[in-house]
Design an enzyme around this catalytic site. Structure first.
Site, PDB file in Angstrom:
ATOM      1  N   LYS A   1       0.863  -1.217   0.033  1.00  0.00           N
ATOM      2  CA  LYS A   1      -0.123  -0.032   0.183  1.00  0.00           C
ATOM      3  C   LYS A   1       1.052   1.195  -0.056  1.00  0.00           C
ATOM      4  CE  LYS A   1      -4.159  -1.828  -0.054  1.00  0.00           C
ATOM      5  NZ  LYS A   1      -3.897  -3.278  -0.409  1.00  0.00           N
TER       6      LYS A   1
HETATM    7  C1  LIG Z   1      -9.944  -2.308  -1.613  1.00  0.00           C
HETATM    8  C2  LIG Z   1      -9.398  -3.237  -0.473  1.00  0.00           C
HETATM    9  N1  LIG Z   1     -10.222  -3.438   0.508  1.00  0.00           N
HETATM   10  C3  LIG Z   1      -9.745  -4.174   1.553  1.00  0.00           C
HETATM   11  C4  LIG Z   1      -8.457  -4.661   1.631  1.00  0.00           C
HETATM   12  C5  LIG Z   1      -8.047  -5.521   2.744  1.00  0.00           C
HETATM   13  O1  LIG Z   1      -6.884  -4.923   3.255  1.00  0.00           O
HETATM   14  P1  LIG Z   1      -5.828  -5.892   3.922  1.00  0.00           P
HETATM   15  O2  LIG Z   1      -5.074  -6.916   3.038  1.00  0.00           O
HETATM   16  O3  LIG Z   1      -4.757  -5.294   4.695  1.00  0.00           O
HETATM   17  O4  LIG Z   1      -6.613  -6.787   4.748  1.00  0.00           O
HETATM   18  C6  LIG Z   1      -7.566  -4.473   0.440  1.00  0.00           C
HETATM   19  C7  LIG Z   1      -6.223  -4.664   0.575  1.00  0.00           C
HETATM   20  O5  LIG Z   1      -5.535  -5.069  -0.158  1.00  0.00           O
HETATM   21  C8  LIG Z   1      -8.119  -3.546  -0.545  1.00  0.00           C
HETATM   22  O6  LIG Z   1      -7.395  -3.340  -1.586  1.00  0.00           O
END
Ligand SMILES: Cc1ncc(COP(=O)(O)O)c(C=O)c1O
Length: 356
Positions: free
Chosen positions: A179
Site C-alpha cells: 500500500k
Molecule cells: C479495496 C481493498 N479493501 C480491503 C483490503 C484489505 O486490506 P488487508 O489486505 O490489509 O486486509 C484491501 C487490501 O488489499 C483492498 O485493496
C-alpha cells in the site's frame, strides 16, 4: 524487471522495529497509539483505531455499526474481495451496484435502485486511490438513513473536494506491504463518532474494556507495536510518497498515447495506488506478455468482479449482471507507479507502453 510495487524500507523503518524489540513491549502499545494519532491528523477525524489488517478494520467497523444477519450492504463488485468478505462474515448480504466507466468506482446514480427495506449501509470503495463521488453517496445515505463505511484501503491521503477520505463515513484503511504507506500487515479505522470508537476498541480486543471482563463478543484484531513502528516511519513520508506517485501518474498521462489512460475528475484528489490503463479485452493477454518480456511488471486488479466469483455464486450471493465492471475487468492493466521508480524506469515504461 521493474516491479509493479516495491515497499520502501529505509533506516527509519529498521531502527523503529529494533527499538520496539529492545523495549520488550511487542504487543499493542505506545507505537500503536502514536500511529492512531497520526491517522487522525491525516484524515481529519477525532479518532482512529488500529487493527491487524484492512480486512479486520472493515469487519470491526461493520460489527460496531451493528450490521449482521438480515441486513444488506451495498458495495461495488470491482474491488479486492476483502470488501465483500467482511460483509459476509457479519452475516449480512453484499448487494452489488455497477461502476462508472471513467473512475472504476461505484456508480452512485445506480445506488437508489438497489436500496430495499433491508439496506443498512453503503460501502463505497475508493479503488486505485481515486475517491468515490461522495456528494451523491452522502446525499443518498442521508435521505435513506444509511450508514456509510468507506473502504479506503487503497486511498490513504486522497481527498474529495478538499476533504480527506476516511472523514466522510467510518474510514477503513489497509497498511498491507504494497500500500502507499505500509506496516507489513495492518489496518486502521477512522471516525469522529465517540460511541462508535468505543465499540470498535472493544470488538478489536475480545469485547474487553476491563481486562478479562468481556462485555460484547469480540476478536483479536489488534495491531502489534512492531507493525505500528513501521507504519509510523512510513507516515512521516506520506506527503513525499503521494507527491511522487502523482508526478509519476502525470508523466504517464502526458506521454502515453497508445492506450486509454486514467482520467481524474476536477476536485478528486487521486493518490495513485494503481495507475491503470485499458486495452481491448482481446488484446490484454498479448499486451501483458509484451510488457513483461520488456521488463515491465504489471498487475490485473481484478480479473473477475465479485459478482462473478465462484464462491459467491455457490452461496447465491452473486450472478447478477454488472456490464461495466465485467467489461473493465477484461481490459485493465496496472503499471508500476510507486515512488521508487527512477526517471529511466518512467521513460522505459512510456516507451514500452507506446509500442503496444
Ligand atoms: C479495496 C481493498 N479493501 C480491503 C483490503 C484489505 O486490506 P488487508 O489486505 O490489509 O486486509 C484491501 C487490501 O488489499 C483492498 O485493496
Amino acid at each position: 524487471m521493474i516491479p509493479i510495487s516495491k515497499p520502501y524500507i529505509g533506516e527509519a523503518e529498521k531502527q523503529a522495529v529494533l527499538q520496539v524489540l529492545e523495549s520488550g513491549m511487542l504487543v499493542q502499545g505506545p507505537r500503536t497509539g502514536e500511529l492512531e494519532e497520526k491517522f487522525t491528523a491525516v484524515c481529519d477525524t477525532k479518532y482512529a483505531i488500529a487493527t491487524s489488517s484492512g480486512t479486520a478494520a472493515l469487519h470491526v467497523a461493520l460489527l460496531a455499526h451493528g450490521i449482521g444477519e438480515g441486513d444488506e450492504v451495498i458495495t461495488t463488485p470491482f474491488t479486492f474481495i476483502a470488501s465483500v468478505n467482511s460483509i459476509i462474515f457479519t452475516g449480512a448480504r453484499p448487494i452489488f451496484v455497477d461502476i462508472e466507466e471513467d473512475t472504476f468506482n461505484i456508480n452512485p446514480h445506480l445506488i437508489e435502485a438497489a436500496i430495499t427495506p433491508k439496506t443498512k449501509a453503503l460501502m463505497p470503495v475508493h479503488i486505485y486511490g481515486n475517491p468515490c463521488n461522495m456528494d451523491v453517496i452522502l446525499d443518498i445515505a442521508k435521505r435513506h438513513n444509511l450508514i456509510v463505511i468507506e473502504d479506503a484501503a487503497q486511498a490513504i491521503g486522497a481527498n474529495y473536494k478538499g476533504n480527506r477520505v476516511g472523514s466522510f463515513g467510518s474510514g477503513c484503511f489497509s497498511l498491507y506491504a504494497t500500500k502507499n504507506v505500509m506496516s507489513g500487515e495492518g489496518g486502521m479505522i477512522t471516525t469522529s463518532d465517540e460511541s462508535f470508537v468505543q465499540r470498535c476498541r472493544m470488538i478489536r480486543n475480545h469485547g474487553m474494556q476491563r481486562r478479562y471482563y468481556h462485555d460484547v463478543l469480540g476478536h483479536n484484531f489488534r495491531m502489534t507495536d512492531l507493525h505500528a513502528a513501521i507504519g509510523l516511519a512510513q507516515m512521516a513520508r506520506l506527503e513525499e510518497f503521494t507527491a511522487k506517485r502523482r508526478a509519476n501518474a502525470e508523466f504517464f498521462n502526458s506521454n502515453i498515447h497508445s492506450v486509454l489512460t486514467p482520467t481524474v475528475r476536477f476536485g478528486f484528489g487521486h493518490v495513485w495506488h494503481q495507475y491503470t490503463i485499458r486495452v481491448s479485452g482481446r488484446e490484454r493477454d498479448a499486451a501483458v506478455k509484451q510488457l513483461n518480456e520488456a521488463g515491465i511488471g504489471t498487475g490485473i486488479f481484478y480479473p473477475v468482479p465479485a459478482n462473478r466469483q465462484t464462491y459467491l455464486l455457490t452461496m447465491g450471493l452473486g450472478g447478477n449482471s454488472m456490464p461495466v465492471a465485467e467489461r473493465l475487468a477484461t481490459e485493465v492493466i496496472s503499471l508500476p507507479v510507486h515512488p521508487l521508480l527512477t526517471k529511466a524506469d518512467l521513460d522505459k515504461i512510456v516507451t514500452e507502453v507506446n509500442r503496444l
